[in-house]
Design a protein around this motif. Structure first.
Motif, PDB file in Angstrom:
ATOM      1  N   LEU A   1       1.828  10.489  -0.206  1.00  0.00           N
ATOM      2  CA  LEU A   1       1.195   9.843   0.945  1.00  0.00           C
ATOM      3  C   LEU A   1       0.768  10.862   1.998  1.00  0.00           C
ATOM      4  CD1 LEU A   1       3.628   6.812   1.299  1.00  0.00           C
ATOM      5  CD2 LEU A   1       1.253   6.713   0.524  1.00  0.00           C
ATOM      6  N   ASP A   2       1.455  12.016   2.012  1.00  0.00           N
ATOM      7  CA  ASP A   2       1.120  13.117   2.929  1.00  0.00           C
ATOM      8  C   ASP A   2       1.081  12.643   4.386  1.00  0.00           C
ATOM      9  OD1 ASP A   2       0.655  15.773   3.364  1.00  0.00           O
ATOM     10  OD2 ASP A   2      -1.500  15.678   2.976  1.00  0.00           O
TER      11      ASP A   2
ATOM     12  N   PHE B   1      -0.964   5.551  12.212  1.00  0.00           N
ATOM     13  CA  PHE B   1      -0.309   5.362  10.918  1.00  0.00           C
ATOM     14  C   PHE B   1      -0.184   3.877  10.582  1.00  0.00           C
ATOM     15  CE2 PHE B   1       3.940   4.848   8.800  1.00  0.00           C
ATOM     16  CZ  PHE B   1       3.511   5.202   7.534  1.00  0.00           C
ATOM     17  N   GLU B   2       0.226   3.087  11.589  1.00  0.00           N
ATOM     18  CA  GLU B   2       0.366   1.641  11.390  1.00  0.00           C
ATOM     19  C   GLU B   2      -0.958   0.996  10.984  1.00  0.00           C
ATOM     20  OE1 GLU B   2       2.365  -0.803  14.358  1.00  0.00           O
ATOM     21  OE2 GLU B   2       3.255   1.023  15.159  1.00  0.00           O
ATOM     22  N   LYS B   3      -2.024   1.340  11.708  1.00  0.00           N
ATOM     23  CA  LYS B   3      -3.325   0.700  11.464  1.00  0.00           C
ATOM     24  C   LYS B   3      -3.922   1.100  10.128  1.00  0.00           C
ATOM     25  CE  LYS B   3      -4.463   0.153  16.359  1.00  0.00           C
ATOM     26  NZ  LYS B   3      -5.298   0.643  17.479  1.00  0.00           N
ATOM     27  N   LYS B   4      -3.772   2.381   9.760  1.00  0.00           N
ATOM     28  CA  LYS B   4      -4.394   2.881   8.530  1.00  0.00           C
ATOM     29  C   LYS B   4      -3.621   2.483   7.274  1.00  0.00           C
ATOM     30  CE  LYS B   4      -7.922   5.419  10.047  1.00  0.00           C
ATOM     31  NZ  LYS B   4      -9.322   5.258   9.590  1.00  0.00           N
TER      32      LYS B   4
ATOM     33  N   ASN C   1       9.876  14.128  -2.367  1.00  0.00           N
ATOM     34  CA  ASN C   1       9.567  13.421  -3.619  1.00  0.00           C
ATOM     35  C   ASN C   1      10.198  12.021  -3.689  1.00  0.00           C
ATOM     36  OD1 ASN C   1      12.210  14.124  -3.907  1.00  0.00           O
ATOM     37  ND2 ASN C   1      11.980  15.238  -5.840  1.00  0.00           N
ATOM     38  N   GLU C   2      10.811  11.573  -2.589  1.00  0.00           N
ATOM     39  CA  GLU C   2      11.417  10.237  -2.550  1.00  0.00           C
ATOM     40  C   GLU C   2      10.331   9.163  -2.667  1.00  0.00           C
ATOM     41  OE1 GLU C   2      14.151   7.408  -2.642  1.00  0.00           O
ATOM     42  OE2 GLU C   2      14.756   9.502  -2.332  1.00  0.00           O
ATOM     43  N   ILE C   3      10.528   8.239  -3.606  1.00  0.00           N
ATOM     44  CA  ILE C   3       9.577   7.149  -3.787  1.00  0.00           C
ATOM     45  C   ILE C   3       9.907   6.020  -2.807  1.00  0.00           C
ATOM     46  CG2 ILE C   3       8.588   5.476  -5.391  1.00  0.00           C
ATOM     47  CD1 ILE C   3       7.968   8.337  -6.151  1.00  0.00           C
ATOM     48  N   ILE C   4       8.945   5.681  -1.980  1.00  0.00           N
ATOM     49  CA  ILE C   4       9.113   4.571  -1.049  1.00  0.00           C
ATOM     50  C   ILE C   4       8.944   3.264  -1.813  1.00  0.00           C
ATOM     51  CG2 ILE C   4       8.161   3.417   0.988  1.00  0.00           C
ATOM     52  CD1 ILE C   4       7.220   6.190   1.934  1.00  0.00           C
TER      53      ILE C   4
ATOM     54  N   ARG D   1       0.821  -1.210   0.000  1.00  0.00           N
ATOM     55  CA  ARG D   1       0.000   0.000   0.000  1.00  0.00           C
ATOM     56  C   ARG D   1       0.857   1.263   0.000  1.00  0.00           C
ATOM     57  NH1 ARG D   1      -4.519   0.520   4.597  1.00  0.00           N
ATOM     58  NH2 ARG D   1      -4.964  -1.551   3.724  1.00  0.00           N
ATOM     59  N   VAL D   2       2.006   1.188   0.656  1.00  0.00           N
ATOM     60  CA  VAL D   2       2.901   2.344   0.750  1.00  0.00           C
ATOM     61  C   VAL D   2       3.913   2.352  -0.395  1.00  0.00           C
ATOM     62  CG1 VAL D   2       4.698   3.412   2.175  1.00  0.00           C
ATOM     63  CG2 VAL D   2       2.635   2.499   3.252  1.00  0.00           C
ATOM     64  N   GLY D   3       4.409   1.166  -0.775  1.00  0.00           N
ATOM     65  CA  GLY D   3       5.418   1.060  -1.825  1.00  0.00           C
ATOM     66  C   GLY D   3       4.938   1.636  -3.145  1.00  0.00           C
TER      67      GLY D   3
END
Length: 219
Positions: free
Chosen positions: A166-167, A213-216, A192-195, A157-159
């Protein structure tokens, strides 16, 4: 310029500190009332001494006021821990770190001038609990009662998203202070770093914000 350390109490906690400081090539005086323990550390520490630091004359005789940092790692004897700390501070020791047995012990230590109070068992318990509670949390370091630094593995979801997309700071009130990516560490990554998937995010913030943050984002 090398610092001089003294470790009072050579149980598991004090002993591990003494070994680690010695392995780093630092000057360490190891002190305990137990002669067998002192003998064990005589080949590890720079100096190993049998002494009762609840006796002010012993503290003065060992010249502990000349050490940069004294660690009081006395085990279950809270009275000895408190009295030793008081004597050290009254004799001008600049930095004193003390192991506390409980919250009441910590309150007393702070009132008499201990510079740093640690709860090794409690803190390790919290770190392990955080790891067990989330598949994404690799490590956890408490900064205060309400703030922590946590290492979190980035999921799908984050990658593939940038930090700004992601804000995270605005939405969750936490900051990504560094990213571990294989052998590389990105300190203070740009917005602007891409995770990337499986990046290790080093996040700092209030505990309730980190949990949110962890849960969402990562559950």
């Amino acid at each position: 310029m090398k610092k001089d350390f003294a470790v009072i109490g050579l149980g598991r906690f004090g002993g591990s500190i003494c070994r680690e400081l010695a392995e780093q090539g630092l000057e360490v005086m190891a002190i305990d009332t137990n002669e067998a323990r002192v003998n064990e550390f005589s080949i590890i520490a720079s100096h190993a001494v049998v002494g009762d630091t609840t006796d002010e004359s012993v503290v003065k005789g060992l010249g502990l006021r000349n050490f940069d940092h004294v660690i009081v790692a006395i085990g279950d004897d809270i009275q000895a821990s408190i009295l030793t700390t008081l004597i050290l501070k009254e004799n001008g020791v600049d930095k004193v770190t003390v192991k506390a047995q409980n919250d009441y012990h910590e309150k007393v230590l702070k009132k008499i001038g201990a510079d740093v109070v640690v709860h090794p068992e409690r803190d390790m318990g919290r770190r392990i609990a955080h790891k067990l509670a989330s598949n994404n949390v690799l490590d956890y370091l408490e900064l205060s009662d309400e703030h922590s630094i946590v290492e979190i593995v980035a999921n799908e979801r984050v990658g593939g998203h940038s930090i700004i997309d992601l804000d995270i700071r605005a939405k969750y009130g936490v900051n990504i202070v560094a990213i571990k990516r294989r052998e590389q560490i990105l300190v203070s990554p740009q917005a602007n770093e891409i995770i990337q998937y499986k990046d290790i995010l080093i996040v700092i913030g209030a505990d309730h914000d980190i949990n949110r943050f962890e849960k969402k984002m990562l559950s």
